[in-house]
Design a protein around this motif. Structure first.
Motif, PDB file in Angstrom:
ATOM      1  N   VAL A 520       0.831  -1.190   0.000  1.00  0.00           N
ATOM      2  CA  VAL A 520       0.000   0.000   0.000  1.00  0.00           C
ATOM      3  C   VAL A 520       0.871   1.247   0.000  1.00  0.00           C
ATOM      4  CG1 VAL A 520      -1.741   1.268   1.304  1.00  0.00           C
ATOM      5  CG2 VAL A 520      -1.862  -1.218   1.153  1.00  0.00           C
ATOM      6  N   ILE A 521       1.953   1.219   0.758  1.00  0.00           N
ATOM      7  CA  ILE A 521       2.864   2.353   0.864  1.00  0.00           C
ATOM      8  C   ILE A 521       4.267   1.858   0.569  1.00  0.00           C
ATOM      9  CG2 ILE A 521       3.772   4.137   2.397  1.00  0.00           C
ATOM     10  CD1 ILE A 521       1.217   3.942   4.013  1.00  0.00           C
ATOM     11  N   ASP A 522       4.983   2.540  -0.291  1.00  0.00           N
ATOM     12  CA  ASP A 522       6.350   2.158  -0.605  1.00  0.00           C
ATOM     13  C   ASP A 522       7.229   2.324   0.630  1.00  0.00           C
ATOM     14  OD1 ASP A 522       9.231   3.177  -1.751  1.00  0.00           O
ATOM     15  OD2 ASP A 522       8.315   1.617  -2.990  1.00  0.00           O
ATOM     16  N   PHE A 523       8.237   1.446   0.780  1.00  0.00           N
ATOM     17  CA  PHE A 523       9.040   1.462   2.000  1.00  0.00           C
ATOM     18  C   PHE A 523       9.775   2.791   2.185  1.00  0.00           C
ATOM     19  CE2 PHE A 523      12.466   0.431  -0.903  1.00  0.00           C
ATOM     20  CZ  PHE A 523      13.612   0.923  -0.296  1.00  0.00           C
ATOM     21  N   THR A 524      10.050   3.517   1.108  1.00  0.00           N
ATOM     22  CA  THR A 524      10.770   4.781   1.228  1.00  0.00           C
ATOM     23  C   THR A 524       9.923   5.873   1.870  1.00  0.00           C
ATOM     24  OG1 THR A 524      10.111   5.472  -0.992  1.00  0.00           O
ATOM     25  CG2 THR A 524      12.178   4.245  -0.788  1.00  0.00           C
ATOM     26  N   ARG A 525       8.617   5.636   1.969  1.00  0.00           N
ATOM     27  CA  ARG A 525       7.732   6.635   2.570  1.00  0.00           C
ATOM     28  C   ARG A 525       7.466   6.370   4.043  1.00  0.00           C
ATOM     29  NH1 ARG A 525       2.548   6.518  -0.998  1.00  0.00           N
ATOM     30  NH2 ARG A 525       1.874   8.017   0.585  1.00  0.00           N
ATOM     31  N   VAL A 526       8.017   5.291   4.571  1.00  0.00           N
ATOM     32  CA  VAL A 526       7.810   4.976   5.985  1.00  0.00           C
ATOM     33  C   VAL A 526       8.812   5.757   6.820  1.00  0.00           C
ATOM     34  CG1 VAL A 526       7.708   3.149   7.714  1.00  0.00           C
ATOM     35  CG2 VAL A 526       6.997   2.687   5.356  1.00  0.00           C
ATOM     36  N   ARG A 527       8.314   6.473   7.823  1.00  0.00           N
ATOM     37  CA  ARG A 527       9.153   7.330   8.652  1.00  0.00           C
ATOM     38  C   ARG A 527       9.691   6.569   9.864  1.00  0.00           C
ATOM     39  NH1 ARG A 527       4.528   9.987   7.390  1.00  0.00           N
ATOM     40  NH2 ARG A 527       3.656   9.652   9.484  1.00  0.00           N
ATOM     41  N   PRO A 528      10.763   7.029  10.467  1.00  0.00           N
ATOM     42  CA  PRO A 528      11.271   6.384  11.682  1.00  0.00           C
ATOM     43  C   PRO A 528      10.324   6.606  12.854  1.00  0.00           C
ATOM     44  CG  PRO A 528      12.502   8.391  11.247  1.00  0.00           C
ATOM     45  CD  PRO A 528      11.618   8.157  10.042  1.00  0.00           C
ATOM     46  N   GLN A 529      10.340   5.675  13.774  1.00  0.00           N
ATOM     47  CA  GLN A 529       9.508   5.743  14.977  1.00  0.00           C
ATOM     48  C   GLN A 529      10.310   6.429  16.081  1.00  0.00           C
ATOM     49  OE1 GLN A 529       7.309   2.127  16.423  1.00  0.00           O
ATOM     50  NE2 GLN A 529       8.715   2.277  18.139  1.00  0.00           N
ATOM     51  N   ILE A 530       9.771   7.519  16.630  1.00  0.00           N
ATOM     52  CA  ILE A 530      10.472   8.316  17.636  1.00  0.00           C
ATOM     53  C   ILE A 530       9.707   8.227  18.956  1.00  0.00           C
ATOM     54  CG2 ILE A 530      11.403  10.575  18.230  1.00  0.00           C
ATOM     55  CD1 ILE A 530      12.594   9.424  15.698  1.00  0.00           C
ATOM     56  N   ALA A 531      10.409   7.886  20.030  1.00  0.00           N
ATOM     57  CA  ALA A 531       9.770   7.783  21.346  1.00  0.00           C
ATOM     58  C   ALA A 531      10.553   8.607  22.364  1.00  0.00           C
ATOM     59  CB  ALA A 531       9.700   6.333  21.797  1.00  0.00           C
ATOM     60  N   THR A 532       9.839   9.403  23.151  1.00  0.00           N
ATOM     61  CA  THR A 532      10.417  10.104  24.297  1.00  0.00           C
ATOM     62  C   THR A 532       9.866   9.452  25.556  1.00  0.00           C
ATOM     63  OG1 THR A 532      10.571  12.172  23.061  1.00  0.00           O
ATOM     64  CG2 THR A 532      10.688  12.310  25.458  1.00  0.00           C
ATOM     65  N   THR A 533      10.774   8.921  26.378  1.00  0.00           N
ATOM     66  CA  THR A 533      10.368   8.109  27.526  1.00  0.00           C
ATOM     67  C   THR A 533      10.776   8.782  28.826  1.00  0.00           C
ATOM     68  OG1 THR A 533      10.606   6.074  26.233  1.00  0.00           O
ATOM     69  CG2 THR A 533      10.557   5.847  28.625  1.00  0.00           C
ATOM     70  N   TYR A 534       9.830   8.837  29.762  1.00  0.00           N
ATOM     71  CA  TYR A 534      10.066   9.334  31.123  1.00  0.00           C
ATOM     72  C   TYR A 534      10.023   8.118  32.051  1.00  0.00           C
ATOM     73  CZ  TYR A 534       8.613  13.583  28.708  1.00  0.00           C
ATOM     74  OH  TYR A 534       8.493  14.610  27.805  1.00  0.00           O
ATOM     75  N   ALA A 551       8.318   2.810  36.903  1.00  0.00           N
ATOM     76  CA  ALA A 551       7.176   3.369  36.184  1.00  0.00           C
ATOM     77  C   ALA A 551       7.704   4.183  35.008  1.00  0.00           C
ATOM     78  CB  ALA A 551       6.331   4.247  37.099  1.00  0.00           C
ATOM     79  N   TYR A 552       7.053   4.068  33.862  1.00  0.00           N
ATOM     80  CA  TYR A 552       7.538   4.784  32.683  1.00  0.00           C
ATOM     81  C   TYR A 552       6.363   5.235  31.824  1.00  0.00           C
ATOM     82  CZ  TYR A 552       6.324   0.795  29.787  1.00  0.00           C
ATOM     83  OH  TYR A 552       5.617  -0.183  29.136  1.00  0.00           O
ATOM     84  N   ARG A 553       6.626   6.233  31.027  1.00  0.00           N
ATOM     85  CA  ARG A 553       5.667   6.687  30.015  1.00  0.00           C
ATOM     86  C   ARG A 553       6.455   7.066  28.768  1.00  0.00           C
ATOM     87  NH1 ARG A 553       0.486   9.620  29.374  1.00  0.00           N
ATOM     88  NH2 ARG A 553       0.665  10.999  27.570  1.00  0.00           N
ATOM     89  N   ALA A 554       6.077   6.491  27.630  1.00  0.00           N
ATOM     90  CA  ALA A 554       6.709   6.789  26.356  1.00  0.00           C
ATOM     91  C   ALA A 554       5.698   7.471  25.445  1.00  0.00           C
ATOM     92  CB  ALA A 554       7.243   5.516  25.706  1.00  0.00           C
ATOM     93  N   ASN A 555       5.984   8.690  25.041  1.00  0.00           N
ATOM     94  CA  ASN A 555       5.182   9.402  24.044  1.00  0.00           C
ATOM     95  C   ASN A 555       5.802   9.121  22.680  1.00  0.00           C
ATOM     96  OD1 ASN A 555       3.563  10.552  26.062  1.00  0.00           O
ATOM     97  ND2 ASN A 555       4.996  12.249  26.331  1.00  0.00           N
TER      98      ASN A 555
END
Length: 742
Positions: A520-534, A551-555
């Protein structure tokens, strides 16, 4: 954030932060009948040369300042491996590794072989990581396991994504990021390190789940020679042997195993032959080099996913298509590497290189013939010294991992190769540079700051067009900063907090599994996954109790998730992975171990005891105001997961007791939250003998009530009652084994 979010976790039913003793993790080594407080240790091996007066003064000053306390985080173990021949630099003892890993201001664990090797079949990664909070490892078939740490890789229905696997610091994952478990032999390792999330900075903070490093012994370890034999239900049998030793500056170690099983389900039989070894040479007490070899030959049939009704009424049945196509996953691998360590006054320098040749022979919906060539190198410097009267620890390094995949896909005709349907060369390059500094503001309080820069590229050259694949290339430049605090409250107790970022680059497997073979979507259009974790937590290890709670929370932005979008393909268990907008992963990881009763029959210097172990994980993973799925729960992981055991342990080495695995609530298997698994509780029982000496033996019963349950599930965007997504768990089983070492 509103109280309905992260803080609601702290008051969730059954979670009392003030009563951590109710949340327990297993005792570290059954062979250790009494838990003794571990003295602080250095990572360095003993030296023979005389230190200069200036150096002696520096060392004395550093010793008066806080070192990382030698405590066991969660499931981690004390260094019960016994005395080692002094001087191994490239392979740390478990005690040295524990001191090193405890300088991390976040969720980590160290599991020694004694925690699982002598009391379980030790056949999969689940046996190794079963009592590490935050880790959800569930069997699929053969050696394959669905592994998720803090909700990583929930949408990856095949292979592994979101956790980086290493063997002696050498990548097991391919250069584009996916991993397999068939190359992991739990009988081969002296300990396993678990770094959750961006706490895996030295391995590259580029995955949400972090990193797991499997460490083999050297010839300088205690008991380098041994043999073991295990048998059990569903035709399981394994023979393993190891040999090693040291002679002057030389040492060497080799371990080999051969394993086979008929499998609980139809069409799930398999076999594996594995060899790991290393040879080290010491030029001096401060200069050592070591060469590594790892080779694997695995042949495995795949029973496949089935509907929920089939999984719960006829769990032994395989998916008809898997039988008709004789679906398999077969792997041949050879891995070669070198690691060299040089030690100066206050500085330790490590560098090395590796190469991997992997051949995947994988008849599934098509006959996949993939050849992987991965190579790379690494360098790391650790400097620990007194600066202006304050201790400062600096860690910096660089990792290089490049590789190519020569992939050819053929028609699958009853398990045999048919016509060539597509062919491409996929090339991946990854260079990460990292630095982390720990400055001790007080003798026992460190302020920690660090960052990683990742440059990654993915390039596909198509030779034979088909299956909808398209050529293309993409490039990523990503920063992952981190800051934290580490407080050594006393030599057995730590508290920590951190804010960190992880950046996960998509693999070639993302967005390449569309219905009818058309992405459905070409692999070149997939963006990296970014997580900020407390993250905030504490851990303690004392003679009769040990505990941790985090205890943690990842946005998360652009989480890689299954977004196929058509119900026609929903029944296949395949999906097209792309990016979500925003999601939240948060939870509590808690555990402890405690001698709840001592001196039942023996009140001597090492009394017998009743030891309670529990590891508990609370998962709260959800969409964050998504335009399609609003605040739905993310599928693929249970909200509550509990492992516990109660063992009677006698000082002569005898132990026995029950254990339980409990998932009290079913979890969703689709983004639309329309289809769930079923809750379950499994009862087990084990008994054995292990006094820490040459001989040990065990017998273990699993799922003694013969509960029919769903062990793991694939996920899609929207399921129907007939979606074939479920992997049934094994029925009642009994395993036994014995080991002799010298």
């Amino acid at each position: 954030m509103p109280r309905s979010g992260f803080f609601r976790l702290l008051s969730a039913p059954g979670i009392l932060l003030a009563s951590a003793s109710a949340l327990v993790v297993p005792s570290d080594a059954i062979a250790e009948e009494s838990r003794r407080e571990l003295p602080p240790v250095t990572v360095d091996a003993p030296r023979e040369k005389r230190a200069s007066p200036a150096r002696t003064q520096r060392t004395a000053a550093r010793s008066t300042r806080a070192r990382a306390p030698a405590i066991a985080p969660a499931q981690s173990t004390a260094a019960s491996e016994g005395a080692s021949v002094p001087g191994a630099l490239t392979v740390l003892t478990a005690q040295q590794a524990l001191s090193e890993i405890n300088q991390t201001p976040g969720g980590v664990a160290l599991v020694t072989a004694e925690a699982y090797r002598n009391s379980t079949p030790a056949s999969t990664i689940k046996d190794v990581l079963d009592y590490v909070p935050g880790v959800f490892a569930q069997p699929k078939w053969g050696d394959d396991t669905r592994l998720s740490i803090r909700g990583s890789g929930l949408s990856r229905n095949f292979h592994l994504r979101g956790v980086q696997l290493y063997m002696d610091g050498i990548p097991i994952n391919t250069a584009d990021g996916y991993g397999d478990f068939q190359e992991i032999d739990p009988t081969a390792y002296k300990y396993v390190e678990v770094y959750k999330g961006a706490n895996a900075l030295q391995f590259g903070a580029n995955s949400l789940g972090g990193a797991v490093n499997f460490v083999t012994p050297s010839g300088r370890d205690r008991f380098p020679n041994g043999v073991s034999f295990d048998v059990g239900s569903f035709g399981f049998r394994r023979l393993q042997a190891n040999a090693g030793g040291a002679n002057g500056p030389w040492d060497g170690f080799i371990t080999a195993s051969t394993q086979a099983t008929d499998g609980f389900r139809d069409h799930s039989f398999g076999s594996g032959n594995r060899v790991s070894g290393n040879v080290g040479y010491q030029f001096s007490p401060d200069f050592e080099t070591r060469f590594y070899l790892n080779a694997n030959e695995v042949r495995q049939r795949i029973p496949g996913t089935v509907t929920k009704a089939s999984a719960l009424t006829n769990p032994e049945a395989a998916a008809p298509a898997n039988v008709a196509l004789d679906q398999q996953r077969n792997i041949d691998t050879v891995r070669l590497a070198n690691k060299t360590t040089i030690r100066f006054d206050d500085t330790r320098f490590e560098f090395g290189a590796f190469g991997v040749d992997r051949h995947l022979m994988h008849p599934i919906f098509q006959w996949l013939d993939y050849r992987y060539k991965d190579y790379g190198g690494f360098a790391k410097v650790t400097d620990d010294r007194i600066i202006g009267g304050y201790r400062n620890r600096l860690v910096a390094g660089v990792n290089l991992l490049n590789g190519s995949i020569d992939n050819r896909q053929f028609a699958n005709i009853g398990g045999q190769k048919g016509a060539l349907l597509s062919s491409a060369i996929d090339r991946s390059k990854n260079t990460s540079i990292y630095v982390e500094d720990s400055f001790y503001l007080l003798p026992n309080v460190a302020a920690i700051a660090g960052t990683q820069f990742l440059h990654a590229s993915r390039d596909r050259h198509v030779r034979v067009f088909g299956n909808g694949i398209q050529p293309g290339s993409t490039e990523f430049n990503l920063w992952s900063p981190k800051t934290g605090l580490l407080w050594d409250i006393d030599p057995t107790w730590q508290a920590f907090a951190n804010i960190s970022r992880s950046a996960e680059v998509p693999s070639f497997g993302e967005s390449s599994n569309g219905g009818g073979g058309t992405p459905v979507i070409d692999f070149t259009r997939v963006r990296p996954q970014i997580a900020t974790t407390y993250e905030i937590g504490t851990r303690m290890k004392r003679p009769d109790y040990a505990w941790e709670i985090t205890a943690y929370r990842a946005n998360i932005r652009d989480e890689l998730q299954c977004l196929f979008g058509t119900s026609a393909a929903a029944g296949t268990g395949t999906c097209n992975v792309a990016n979500l907008d925003r999601t939240i992963h948060q939870g509590i990881e808690a555990g402890a171990g405690a001698a709840i009763v001592r001196g039942i029959f023996d009140n001597g210097p090492t009394p017998d005891k009743l030891w309670l172990n529990v590891a508990y994980t609370l998962n709260d993973f959800r969409f964050d105001n998504d335009p399609n799925y609003r605040n739905n729960v993310l599928p693929g992981a249970p909200r509550h997961y509990l492992r516990g055991e109660l063992l009677y342990k006698n000082p002569i080495g005898f132990y026995f007791g029950p254990n339980v695995e409990w998932v009290p609530q079913a979890y969703f298997v689709d983004n639309a939250n329309t289809l769930k698994t079923e809750p379950y509780a499994l009862l087990g029982l084990k008994a054995g003998f292990d006094d820490g000496g040459p001989f040990s033996a065990y017998i273990e019963g699993r799922n003694l009530t013969n509960k029919t349950y769903i062990a793991s599930a694939s996920i899609i965007n929207q399921a129907t009652p007939n979606s074939a997504l479920f992997e049934p768990g094994s029925g009642r089983a009994v395993y036994t084994g014995m080991r002799y070492r010298w």
